[in-house]
Design an enzyme around this catalytic site. Structure first.
Site, short mmCIF file in Angstrom:
data_model
loop_
_atom_site.label_atom_id
_atom_site.label_comp_id
_atom_site.label_asym_id
_atom_site.label_seq_id
_atom_site.Cartn_x
_atom_site.Cartn_y
_atom_site.Cartn_z
N ASP A 121 -4.47 7.02 9.81
CA ASP A 121 -3.66 5.77 9.60
C ASP A 121 -2.62 5.76 11.25
O ASP A 121 -2.85 4.79 11.95
CB ASP A 121 -3.97 4.87 9.30
CG ASP A 121 -3.48 4.40 8.62
OD1 ASP A 121 -2.39 5.99 8.31
OD2 ASP A 121 -3.55 4.40 7.31
N HIS A 127 0.29 4.99 7.42
CA HIS A 127 0.06 5.71 5.70
C HIS A 127 0.47 7.10 5.44
O HIS A 127 -0.04 7.70 6.52
CB HIS A 127 -0.91 5.04 4.84
CG HIS A 127 -0.93 3.69 4.92
ND1 HIS A 127 -2.26 3.33 5.69
CD2 HIS A 127 -0.13 2.63 4.13
CE1 HIS A 127 -1.65 2.10 5.09
NE2 HIS A 127 -1.33 1.07 4.24
N SER A 185 0.86 -0.92 -0.24
CA SER A 185 -0.48 0.42 0.12
C SER A 185 0.69 1.26 0.47
O SER A 185 0.60 2.70 -0.52
CB SER A 185 -1.04 0.05 0.69
OG SER A 185 -0.19 -0.18 2.62
#
Length: 213
Positions: free
Chosen positions: A184, A187, A29
């Site tokens: 979060d 990221h 990701s």
């Protein structure tokens, strides 16, 4: 140098000029650009940075959110299409999040680098550092995987995807890094990606130069 003409790579690549170095960014990701507008992710920002440096390179976003080193190994062969000259490998973060055995990550990454060798593709291997909560033995086993494999295969090596966030080589206190991350805490946001690109960009220029030798 292995290079094809203009083409599309499994819907991931845009049009590349025949004289450009084609680089596949194989990752999770962090590479894919999770949580960001399409033009603010890692690959688009790195592409703009390289363009600004005058580098003749075309990046392919081969990042898959949630991918482990095993997932990267499973898809590396179809990522390394004939027009790919080089590859950035940024995998291992999800292995850490799941507490997977370091020996498995090493074996998977070794398989990825062997595939690159078979395809005569130059590699920039980007390292990951294990957190301390798994214990010192786990951390010691995991952290050495990347530099040791880079030495074994003669790959270019960057110690961390987050090297651009370091201050004088040291990662600052997590509190001071909050402005560079999404909510979060895992990221990076667009500004964080910009700093990450500044850190990794020079190594990518080395990678491009290596393909041209």
């Amino acid at each position: 140098m292995r290079k094809a003409v203009i083409g599309i790579v499994l819907g991931l690549a845009g049009t590349a000029q025949a004289d450009e170095v084609v680089i596949a960014a194989l990752g999770d990701s962090l590479t894919q650009g999770y949580g960001l507008p399409a033009d603010q992710g890692f690959v688009p920002q790195l592409q703009r940075w390289l363009d600004a440096q005058g580098a003749e390179a075309h990046l392919i976003n081969a990042g898959v959110s949630g991918d482990t080193t095993a997932g990267g190994l499973a898809r590396v062969d179809w990522t390394l299409t004939p027009e790919v000259d080089a590859m950035i490998v940024t995998l291992g973060g999800n292995d850490l999040l799941r507490g997977l055995i370091p020996a498995q990550a090493r074996e998977n990454l070794q398989g990825i680098l062997k595939a690159a060798d078979r395809s005569e593709v130059d590699v920039l291997l980007v390292g990951m550092e294990a957190p301390g909560n798994y214990g010192p033995d786990y951390k010691a086993q995991f952290d050495v995987i990347y530099p040791e494999l880079a030495a074994e295969f003669g790959s270019l090596y960057l110690e961390s995807f987050f090297a651009g966030l370091r201050d004088g080589g040291v990662l600052p206190d997590p509190v001071t890094l909050r402005p560079y991350f999404q909510t979060d805490g895992i990221h990076p946001n667009a500004e964080g990606v910009s700093r990450i690109v500044e850190g990794i960009g020079p190594k990518v220029l080395e990678l491009i130069a290596r393909t041209e030798d």
